[in-house]
Enzyme design. Structure first.
Site, short mmCIF file in Angstrom:
data_model
loop_
_atom_site.label_atom_id
_atom_site.label_comp_id
_atom_site.label_asym_id
_atom_site.label_seq_id
_atom_site.Cartn_x
_atom_site.Cartn_y
_atom_site.Cartn_z
N SER A 189 0.86 -1.26 0.07
CA SER A 189 -0.07 0.04 0.00
C SER A 189 0.82 1.39 0.07
O SER A 189 1.63 1.46 -1.07
CB SER A 189 -0.89 0.13 1.29
OG SER A 189 -1.92 0.98 0.92
N ASP A 223 -5.95 -3.40 -2.45
CA ASP A 223 -4.71 -3.06 -1.58
C ASP A 223 -4.24 -4.15 -0.81
O ASP A 223 -4.88 -5.08 -0.13
CB ASP A 223 -5.50 -2.06 -0.59
CG ASP A 223 -4.24 -1.15 0.34
OD1 ASP A 223 -3.32 -2.14 0.97
OD2 ASP A 223 -4.40 -0.12 0.33
#
Length: 283
Positions: free
Chosen positions: A44, A189
């Site tokens: 991320s 993510d």
């Protein structure tokens, strides 16, 4: 051991990008530069930082781009409350589902059904974050999750996927940003699996972890590395950094205070990290 040294950078929104960059800059300014790691794993926000520090751009320049408004890139501001909704949904899934892959599939299904900005609009923002759009020769790995299967995908320069797409996928917070289309699959993510995914970096002699967000499995993963004979140092936000993050780590306004707090924390941790990174045993 796979490599001599590993640097693992976790997720944490734009505040996490700024804070982690600040930590790295503070460490380096105080004499301990860990960006020369043999192996880098980014998740991320950490995928953006890892891509930036392997781009060839000086760390001081990258830090300035986080804390100086004159050099900050434009960021999309998510809908108010969007992140809180994601965490609430995740908590409900955790309560309902024990299988970790099914948990990821449910988060993926939510992401695929969400009303977000267009993929192209979000990709342009991530593209602007990265000084280079080509994979470095460094051993860089970026974590994302297949939104349909719940499978973990680790992208690198041999994966056949462009760096911008890989980082955009790794940063695709479900329900906030669109899932990313790569080769017919949709990705979300990597922080949905773990904010650091430290277990994917096991087997190195020395590991430094920069973790902007609390990770429920981080302590266990770090203990496993230590039990296998690896040296490990974990840096998490102190009280000043948490205050700098504010209520919304996705807010672009958090970058300057978070980056400054990270720099101070990195400088303060330099001697402790140096004991592992510079003078620690090789195996």
């Amino acid at each position: 051991m796979k490599h001599e040294s590993a640097l693992v950078i976790g997720g944490g929104g734009v505040a996490g990008i700024a804070w982690a960059t600040g930590v790295l800059a503070g460490l380096a300014a105080a004499g301990t530069d860990v960006t020369d790691a043999d192996f880098l794993l980014g998740t991320s926000a950490g995928s953006a930082v890892a891509a930036q520090i392997t781009s060839g751009v000086e760390l001081s320049v990258l830090f300035r781009a986080q804390v100086d408004p004159a050099f900050q890139k434009a960021e999309l501001k998510p809908r108010e409350g969007a992140l809180a909704e994601v965490f609430a949904f995740g908590e409900q899934v955790d309560a309902d589902v024990s299988d970790p892959v099914e948990r990821l599939r449910r988060m993926g299904a939510m992401a695929l059904a969400a009303d977000t900005v267009a993929e192209s609009e979000r990709r342009a923002v991530v593209e602007a974050r990265l000084p280079s759009h080509d994979w470095p020769q460094r051993d860089l790995h970026v974590v994302a999750i297949d939104a349909t299967t719940g499978g973990t995908r680790v992208f690198d320069r041999a994966s056949g996927v462009g760096l911008v797409d890989a980082v955009t996928a790794s940063c695709a917070i479900p329900g906030v940003w669109p899932a990313v289309t790569i080769g017919g699959a949709r990705y979300i993510d990597g922080g949905i699996r773990s904010f650091t995914n430290l277990d994917l970096a096991a087997g190195h002699a020395r590991t430094v972890v920069i973790a902007p967000m609390p990770d429920p499995v981080l302590d266990a993963d770090a203990a496993s590395i230590a039990a296998a004979g690896g040296l490990i140092e974990v840096i998490t936000p102190d009280e000043a950094a948490l205050a700098a993050f504010g209520a919304d780590p996705l807010s672009p306004d958090s970058r300057t205070p978070a980056g400054q707090a990270g720099f101070a924390q990195g400088a303060a941790a330099s001697q402790q990290v140096a004991a592992l990174w510079i003078t620690g045993p090789a195996s």
